[in-house]
Design a protein around this motif. Sequence first.
Motif, mmCIF file in Angstrom:
data_model
loop_
_atom_site.group_PDB
_atom_site.id
_atom_site.type_symbol
_atom_site.label_atom_id
_atom_site.label_comp_id
_atom_site.label_asym_id
_atom_site.label_seq_id
_atom_site.Cartn_x
_atom_site.Cartn_y
_atom_site.Cartn_z
ATOM 1 N N ILE A 290 -8.299 -35.687 12.049
ATOM 2 C CA ILE A 290 -10.091 -35.516 12.733
ATOM 3 C C ILE A 290 -10.209 -36.970 13.185
ATOM 4 O O ILE A 290 -10.705 -37.313 14.330
ATOM 5 C CB ILE A 290 -10.713 -35.033 11.599
ATOM 6 C CG1 ILE A 290 -9.785 -34.019 10.827
ATOM 7 C CG2 ILE A 290 -12.325 -35.261 11.445
ATOM 8 C CD1 ILE A 290 -10.607 -33.861 9.593
ATOM 9 N N LEU A 291 -10.023 -38.405 12.831
ATOM 10 C CA LEU A 291 -10.087 -38.994 13.428
ATOM 11 C C LEU A 291 -9.693 -39.899 14.529
ATOM 12 O O LEU A 291 -10.482 -40.096 15.612
ATOM 13 C CB LEU A 291 -9.418 -40.335 12.261
ATOM 14 C CG LEU A 291 -10.576 -40.414 11.055
ATOM 15 C CD1 LEU A 291 -9.747 -42.215 10.264
ATOM 16 C CD2 LEU A 291 -11.969 -41.194 11.421
ATOM 17 N N ASP A 292 -8.260 -38.557 15.061
ATOM 18 C CA ASP A 292 -8.048 -38.733 16.532
ATOM 19 C C ASP A 292 -9.100 -38.290 17.756
ATOM 20 O O ASP A 292 -8.897 -38.462 18.651
ATOM 21 C CB ASP A 292 -6.354 -38.287 16.526
ATOM 22 C CG ASP A 292 -5.260 -38.869 16.183
ATOM 23 O OD1 ASP A 292 -6.109 -40.862 15.929
ATOM 24 O OD2 ASP A 292 -4.318 -38.858 15.564
ATOM 25 N N GLY A 293 -9.976 -37.382 17.125
ATOM 26 C CA GLY A 293 -10.951 -37.155 18.197
ATOM 27 C C GLY A 293 -12.084 -37.411 18.198
ATOM 28 O O GLY A 293 -12.969 -37.626 19.313
ATOM 29 N N PHE A 294 -12.834 -38.686 17.235
ATOM 30 C CA PHE A 294 -13.609 -39.847 17.424
ATOM 31 C C PHE A 294 -13.374 -40.638 19.219
ATOM 32 O O PHE A 294 -12.637 -41.006 19.048
ATOM 33 C CB PHE A 294 -13.496 -40.667 16.336
ATOM 34 C CG PHE A 294 -14.473 -39.780 14.897
ATOM 35 C CD1 PHE A 294 -13.596 -38.413 14.779
ATOM 36 C CD2 PHE A 294 -14.579 -40.920 14.196
ATOM 37 C CE1 PHE A 294 -14.180 -37.865 13.696
ATOM 38 C CE2 PHE A 294 -14.905 -40.247 13.132
ATOM 39 C CZ PHE A 294 -15.221 -38.964 13.033
ATOM 40 N N GLU A 298 -17.277 -44.114 17.983
ATOM 41 C CA GLU A 298 -17.754 -43.395 16.575
ATOM 42 C C GLU A 298 -17.088 -43.992 15.690
ATOM 43 O O GLU A 298 -16.535 -44.287 14.164
ATOM 44 C CB GLU A 298 -17.462 -41.778 16.714
ATOM 45 C CG GLU A 298 -18.648 -41.427 16.897
ATOM 46 C CD GLU A 298 -18.000 -40.012 17.715
ATOM 47 O OE1 GLU A 298 -18.856 -38.443 17.830
ATOM 48 O OE2 GLU A 298 -16.603 -39.563 17.957
ATOM 49 N N ILE A 299 -15.404 -45.560 16.171
ATOM 50 C CA ILE A 299 -14.445 -45.138 15.627
ATOM 51 C C ILE A 299 -14.749 -46.227 15.255
ATOM 52 O O ILE A 299 -14.530 -47.043 14.126
ATOM 53 C CB ILE A 299 -12.932 -45.268 16.095
ATOM 54 C CG1 ILE A 299 -12.122 -43.979 15.978
ATOM 55 C CG2 ILE A 299 -12.263 -46.466 16.025
ATOM 56 C CD1 ILE A 299 -11.703 -43.637 15.032
ATOM 57 N N PRO A 323 -8.125 -49.658 12.266
ATOM 58 C CA PRO A 323 -8.555 -49.311 13.254
ATOM 59 C C PRO A 323 -8.107 -49.807 14.595
ATOM 60 O O PRO A 323 -8.295 -48.834 15.733
ATOM 61 C CB PRO A 323 -10.468 -50.530 13.397
ATOM 62 C CG PRO A 323 -10.078 -50.580 12.258
ATOM 63 C CD PRO A 323 -8.775 -50.037 11.798
ATOM 64 N N ALA A 324 -6.626 -49.997 14.371
ATOM 65 C CA ALA A 324 -5.944 -50.715 15.517
ATOM 66 C C ALA A 324 -5.244 -49.256 16.173
ATOM 67 O O ALA A 324 -4.611 -48.861 17.028
ATOM 68 C CB ALA A 324 -4.877 -51.608 15.933
ATOM 69 N N GLU A 325 -5.065 -48.064 14.709
ATOM 70 C CA GLU A 325 -4.771 -47.005 15.020
ATOM 71 C C GLU A 325 -4.845 -46.347 15.639
ATOM 72 O O GLU A 325 -4.263 -45.666 16.295
ATOM 73 C CB GLU A 325 -4.344 -46.637 13.941
ATOM 74 C CG GLU A 325 -3.246 -47.253 12.767
ATOM 75 C CD GLU A 325 -3.738 -46.607 11.524
ATOM 76 O OE1 GLU A 325 -3.205 -45.382 10.980
ATOM 77 O OE2 GLU A 325 -4.133 -46.774 10.276
ATOM 78 N N PHE A 326 -6.374 -46.469 16.286
ATOM 79 C CA PHE A 326 -7.188 -45.514 17.111
ATOM 80 C C PHE A 326 -7.851 -45.965 18.205
ATOM 81 O O PHE A 326 -7.819 -45.379 18.979
ATOM 82 C CB PHE A 326 -7.796 -44.784 15.961
ATOM 83 C CG PHE A 326 -8.041 -44.561 14.796
ATOM 84 C CD1 PHE A 326 -7.437 -42.682 14.693
ATOM 85 C CD2 PHE A 326 -7.952 -45.018 13.789
ATOM 86 C CE1 PHE A 326 -6.894 -42.574 13.885
ATOM 87 C CE2 PHE A 326 -7.918 -44.437 12.587
ATOM 88 C CZ PHE A 326 -7.109 -42.700 12.567
ATOM 89 N N SER A 327 -7.500 -47.297 18.344
ATOM 90 C CA SER A 327 -8.110 -47.565 19.890
ATOM 91 C C SER A 327 -7.057 -47.681 21.320
ATOM 92 O O SER A 327 -7.635 -47.515 22.032
ATOM 93 C CB SER A 327 -7.369 -49.223 19.065
ATOM 94 O OG SER A 327 -6.312 -49.622 19.769
ATOM 95 N N ALA A 328 -5.648 -47.355 20.508
ATOM 96 C CA ALA A 328 -4.618 -46.599 21.946
ATOM 97 C C ALA A 328 -5.632 -45.536 23.179
ATOM 98 O O ALA A 328 -5.278 -45.383 23.671
ATOM 99 C CB ALA A 328 -3.334 -46.148 21.227
ATOM 100 N N GLU A 329 -6.066 -43.930 21.604
ATOM 101 C CA GLU A 329 -6.314 -43.025 21.669
ATOM 102 C C GLU A 329 -7.433 -43.296 22.364
ATOM 103 O O GLU A 329 -8.068 -42.475 23.360
ATOM 104 C CB GLU A 329 -6.346 -42.250 20.884
ATOM 105 C CG GLU A 329 -5.243 -41.947 20.131
ATOM 106 C CD GLU A 329 -3.775 -42.797 19.556
ATOM 107 O OE1 GLU A 329 -4.717 -44.214 19.385
ATOM 108 O OE2 GLU A 329 -3.024 -42.167 18.470
#
Length: 330
Positions: A290-294, A298-299, A323-329
């Motif tokens: 779900i967070l991958d779609g933010f 939003e992150i 937060p860094a887990e989603f920075s690339a996406e």
Amino acid sequence: MADTERKLGEFGFAGDDNVVPFEVGPLDVRGRMVQLGPLLDRILARHDYPEPVARLLAEAVVVTVLLGTSLKFEGKFILQTRTDGPVDMLVADFTTPHSLRAYARFDAERLQALLDAGEDKPETLLGSGVLALTIDQGAHTQRYQGIVQLDGTTLEEAAKIYFRQSEQIPTDVKLSVGKLVLPAEGGRREHWRAGGLLAQFLPKAPERLRMPDLHGGDGDPGADAQEVTDNAWQELLALVATVDHTELLDPTIGAERLLYRLFNEHGVRVFEPIEIRDECSCSREKIRGILDGFSAEEITDSVEDGVIRVNCEFCSKAYEFEPAEFSAEA
């Protein structure tokens, strides 16, 4: 005798947290009965709801397991209320073959104001809105959803209306929620319990299933029409009406004993019980998906004290992400 069928007392009793399917052949009745104990106690204790909210959610849970265990395929049965009362949402879902989860949402201030005024009826706490009952068979299939209006209607009444509207099957439902006080270290402890009975009239002759038309609105001349007048169904209604709410809760009676008490003159068959488990389907992987779609914004807005925290509303399990887990996406 089929492998899934047993005579009363043959293998003992199902006990708490098991749905017991049954059949009364001479009355053309099939149904299910359940007594919920430790499972319900865990669900309600996990959230520490005010007692009136806990009672409402317990009723929703009983309806969900009685209806959800009828599914003959892999899927999910979801009960959800959306209303304007202080308890504006109840959600319970059952995933075959045995997983249950549930939660309630409420406005504490509005709830307390009503309770202070002595307004504690369940239908008052719910207010007006809808009860949605959804059957989900998974990906690539269309969901089926039945909607029942809630306007001074109890969940017990709404369940009966659902069957009349959606399946046109004469159905009687009886629910009970209460507490059992047991000795505990340092004193006594209250344990939540709930019970429910669902019975349906399923004769082979279709003309015996005829029911009056639904109320068409104010002034409808058919408003006072009676239900199915078949003698077998009327006898079933009379028998179920004799069930005391305490009997549905009493663990020393049990589902099988109560069914025998009700239907021994006709002969009642019970089938293998269906175990119900307190199991949530949440996982770190699902929430991360779900967070991958933010979006990046939003992150950023989701970060608190350097991490992203997500709590499952059903089981209250907490998940933390960097937060860094989603920075690339993003």
